[in-house]
Write a protein that holds these residues in place. Structure first.
Motif, PDB file in Angstrom:
ATOM      1  N   MET A 273     -11.942  72.299  45.392  1.00  0.00           N
ATOM      2  CA  MET A 273     -12.384  73.261  44.374  1.00  0.00           C
ATOM      3  C   MET A 273     -12.836  74.575  45.007  1.00  0.00           C
ATOM      4  N   SER A 274     -13.523  74.467  46.135  1.00  0.00           N
ATOM      5  CA  SER A 274     -14.086  75.662  46.768  1.00  0.00           C
ATOM      6  C   SER A 274     -13.010  76.612  47.259  1.00  0.00           C
ATOM      7  N   LEU A 275     -11.783  76.109  47.447  1.00  0.00           N
ATOM      8  CA  LEU A 275     -10.693  76.930  47.956  1.00  0.00           C
ATOM      9  C   LEU A 275      -9.903  77.617  46.850  1.00  0.00           C
ATOM     10  N   TRP A 276     -10.295  77.407  45.600  1.00  0.00           N
ATOM     11  CA  TRP A 276      -9.548  77.967  44.473  1.00  0.00           C
ATOM     12  C   TRP A 276      -9.386  79.476  44.604  1.00  0.00           C
ATOM     13  N   LEU A 277     -10.478  80.175  44.890  1.00  0.00           N
ATOM     14  CA  LEU A 277     -10.422  81.633  44.991  1.00  0.00           C
ATOM     15  C   LEU A 277      -9.537  82.072  46.158  1.00  0.00           C
ATOM     16  N   LEU A 278      -9.592  81.344  47.269  1.00  0.00           N
ATOM     17  CA  LEU A 278      -8.739  81.662  48.414  1.00  0.00           C
ATOM     18  C   LEU A 278      -7.269  81.574  48.028  1.00  0.00           C
TER      19      LEU A 278
ATOM     20  N   SER B  33       3.332  78.507  46.385  1.00  0.00           N
ATOM     21  CA  SER B  33       2.580  77.325  46.838  1.00  0.00           C
ATOM     22  C   SER B  33       1.090  77.525  46.600  1.00  0.00           C
ATOM     23  N   SER B  34       0.609  78.745  46.899  1.00  0.00           N
ATOM     24  CA  SER B  34      -0.809  79.057  46.691  1.00  0.00           C
ATOM     25  C   SER B  34      -1.162  79.019  45.211  1.00  0.00           C
ATOM     26  N   LEU B  35      -0.257  79.530  44.373  1.00  0.00           N
ATOM     27  CA  LEU B  35      -0.490  79.502  42.923  1.00  0.00           C
ATOM     28  C   LEU B  35      -0.583  78.061  42.425  1.00  0.00           C
ATOM     29  N   LEU B  36       0.311  77.199  42.911  1.00  0.00           N
ATOM     30  CA  LEU B  36       0.277  75.789  42.512  1.00  0.00           C
ATOM     31  C   LEU B  36      -1.026  75.131  42.939  1.00  0.00           C
ATOM     32  N   LEU B  37      -1.480  75.411  44.166  1.00  0.00           N
ATOM     33  CA  LEU B  37      -2.739  74.843  44.649  1.00  0.00           C
ATOM     34  C   LEU B  37      -3.935  75.376  43.858  1.00  0.00           C
ATOM     35  N   ALA B  38      -3.869  76.659  43.467  1.00  0.00           N
ATOM     36  CA  ALA B  38      -4.949  77.234  42.658  1.00  0.00           C
ATOM     37  C   ALA B  38      -5.018  76.547  41.293  1.00  0.00           C
ATOM     38  N   ILE B  39      -3.857  76.286  40.695  1.00  0.00           N
ATOM     39  CA  ILE B  39      -3.820  75.593  39.399  1.00  0.00           C
ATOM     40  C   ILE B  39      -4.376  74.172  39.546  1.00  0.00           C
ATOM     41  N   LEU B  40      -3.974  73.476  40.612  1.00  0.00           N
ATOM     42  CA  LEU B  40      -4.485  72.120  40.854  1.00  0.00           C
ATOM     43  C   LEU B  40      -5.993  72.136  41.085  1.00  0.00           C
ATOM     44  N   GLY B  41      -6.477  73.171  41.812  1.00  0.00           N
ATOM     45  CA  GLY B  41      -7.912  73.289  42.060  1.00  0.00           C
ATOM     46  C   GLY B  41      -8.693  73.462  40.775  1.00  0.00           C
TER      47      GLY B  41
ATOM     48  N   TYR C 126     -16.296  82.397  55.009  1.00  0.00           N
ATOM     49  CA  TYR C 126     -15.068  81.623  55.123  1.00  0.00           C
ATOM     50  C   TYR C 126     -13.888  82.225  54.362  1.00  0.00           C
ATOM     51  N   ILE C 127     -14.082  82.562  53.085  1.00  0.00           N
ATOM     52  CA  ILE C 127     -12.955  83.005  52.272  1.00  0.00           C
ATOM     53  C   ILE C 127     -12.426  84.368  52.713  1.00  0.00           C
ATOM     54  N   ILE C 128     -13.308  85.372  52.807  1.00  0.00           N
ATOM     55  CA  ILE C 128     -12.875  86.730  53.141  1.00  0.00           C
ATOM     56  C   ILE C 128     -12.191  86.800  54.509  1.00  0.00           C
ATOM     57  N   PRO C 129     -12.769  86.204  55.584  1.00  0.00           N
ATOM     58  CA  PRO C 129     -12.059  86.261  56.879  1.00  0.00           C
ATOM     59  C   PRO C 129     -10.682  85.610  56.851  1.00  0.00           C
TER      60      PRO C 129
ATOM     61  N   PHE D 262     -17.247  70.583  56.582  1.00  0.00           N
ATOM     62  CA  PHE D 262     -17.986  70.678  55.322  1.00  0.00           C
ATOM     63  C   PHE D 262     -18.375  69.300  54.812  1.00  0.00           C
ATOM     64  N   ILE D 263     -17.462  68.338  54.935  1.00  0.00           N
ATOM     65  CA  ILE D 263     -17.739  66.998  54.428  1.00  0.00           C
ATOM     66  C   ILE D 263     -18.754  66.287  55.314  1.00  0.00           C
ATOM     67  N   ARG D 264     -18.605  66.408  56.634  1.00  0.00           N
ATOM     68  CA  ARG D 264     -19.532  65.755  57.552  1.00  0.00           C
ATOM     69  C   ARG D 264     -20.938  66.349  57.470  1.00  0.00           C
ATOM     70  N   MET D 265     -21.018  67.663  57.245  1.00  0.00           N
ATOM     71  CA  MET D 265     -22.312  68.354  57.245  1.00  0.00           C
ATOM     72  C   MET D 265     -22.854  68.596  55.833  1.00  0.00           C
ATOM     73  N   ASP D 266     -22.164  68.083  54.810  1.00  0.00           N
ATOM     74  CA  ASP D 266     -22.599  68.233  53.411  1.00  0.00           C
ATOM     75  C   ASP D 266     -22.793  69.702  53.016  1.00  0.00           C
ATOM     76  N   LEU D 267     -21.822  70.542  53.389  1.00  0.00           N
ATOM     77  CA  LEU D 267     -21.896  71.964  53.076  1.00  0.00           C
ATOM     78  C   LEU D 267     -21.077  72.331  51.838  1.00  0.00           C
ATOM     79  N   TYR D 268     -20.567  71.322  51.134  1.00  0.00           N
ATOM     80  CA  TYR D 268     -19.648  71.564  50.028  1.00  0.00           C
ATOM     81  C   TYR D 268     -20.330  72.117  48.786  1.00  0.00           C
ATOM     82  N   CYS D 269     -21.648  72.150  48.763  1.00  0.00           N
ATOM     83  CA  CYS D 269     -22.366  72.608  47.565  1.00  0.00           C
ATOM     84  C   CYS D 269     -22.245  74.112  47.357  1.00  0.00           C
ATOM     85  N   GLY D 270     -22.165  74.884  48.451  1.00  0.00           N
ATOM     86  CA  GLY D 270     -22.062  76.330  48.311  1.00  0.00           C
ATOM     87  C   GLY D 270     -20.668  76.726  47.921  1.00  0.00           C
ATOM     88  N   ASN D 271     -20.290  76.358  46.708  1.00  0.00           N
ATOM     89  CA  ASN D 271     -18.910  76.388  46.254  1.00  0.00           C
ATOM     90  C   ASN D 271     -18.719  77.545  45.270  1.00  0.00           C
ATOM     91  N   PRO D 272     -18.019  78.632  45.652  1.00  0.00           N
ATOM     92  CA  PRO D 272     -17.894  79.783  44.750  1.00  0.00           C
ATOM     93  C   PRO D 272     -17.215  79.465  43.432  1.00  0.00           C
TER      94      PRO D 272
END
Length: 204
Positions: free
Chosen positions: A21-26, A62-70, A108-111, A137-147
């Motif tokens: 989900m967090s990668l949707w904007l990317l 491919s990116s559009l398809l992934l964005a729709i799936l996200g 992460y996203i902008i760079p 992100f999964i190991r360190m539980d950083l997934y909450c900061g999700n744009p």
């Protein structure tokens, strides 16, 4: 042991969905940056054909398809959160953590969108980085900061909850503006990460 394994697999599945989900904007930004549809107003202009168009824009589509799936995954999670709640708790203290959304975006996203995606080797590097970030992100539980959560209207808080022993507090994800003494219903995403809904006038 088997039940513990199932719980661990379930938690990992939730975290993977959050990371996706967090990668949707990317994915949306990559689509906008790489889409290349030739347009001509010349009299002899003609459509180049579906396959040449797909070959020319394989990364964009491919990116559009992934964005729709996200977005489908995010919508599914939103429906799941609306259907279940646990007994209410009261907030003892609370702190706004919305800056985590911007931290994720700028760190992460902008760079990543600055990578030269016209060269296949850099596309491969992008994929490797996304896999590496996902593991961290999964190991360190950083997934909450999700744009994506911010775009869906969710706010991020760190709170101390009455009757809950959480050394660093509980992360609350909520559409409500939560305050000290607010009563909440909640759904656990992780042990110390909850989706929360405020109980207005103590009425569920």
């Amino acid at each position: 042991m088997e039940n513990r394994q199932k719980i661990r697999e379930k938690d990992t599945g939730i975290k993977l969905r959050f990371y996706f989900m967090s990668l949707w904007l990317l994915f949306v930004l990559i689509f906008l940056l790489t889409i290349d549809i030739p347009i001509s107003f010349a009299k002899d202009a003609h459509f180049i054909g579906i396959m040449p168009l797909l070959e020319k824009n394989w990364l964009a589509f491919s990116s559009l398809l992934l964005a729709i799936l996200g977005w489908i995954v995010a919508s599914g999670e939103k429906r799941r959160w609306a259907g279940v709640s646990n007994p209410p708790y009261k907030i003892k203290s609370i702190k706004n953590e919305n800056y985590e959304y911007l931290t994720f975006l700028t760190t992460y996203i902008i760079p990543l969108i600055c990578i030269d995606l016209t060269k296949i080797r850099y596309v491969f590097v992008l994929v490797v980085l996304l896999v590496l970030f996902g593991f961290i992100f999964i190991r360190m539980d950083l997934y909450c900061g999700n744009p994506t959560l911010a775009l869906m209207g969710y706010r991020l808080y760190r709170a101390e909850i009455e009757g809950v022993d959480a050394p660093d507090g509980v992360i609350l994800i909520s559409k409500n503006r939560l305050l000290k003494e607010s009563s909440i219903k909640w759904i656990p995403i992780d042990k110390y990460v909850w989706i929360a809904k405020e109980i207005i006038n103590d009425i569920g």
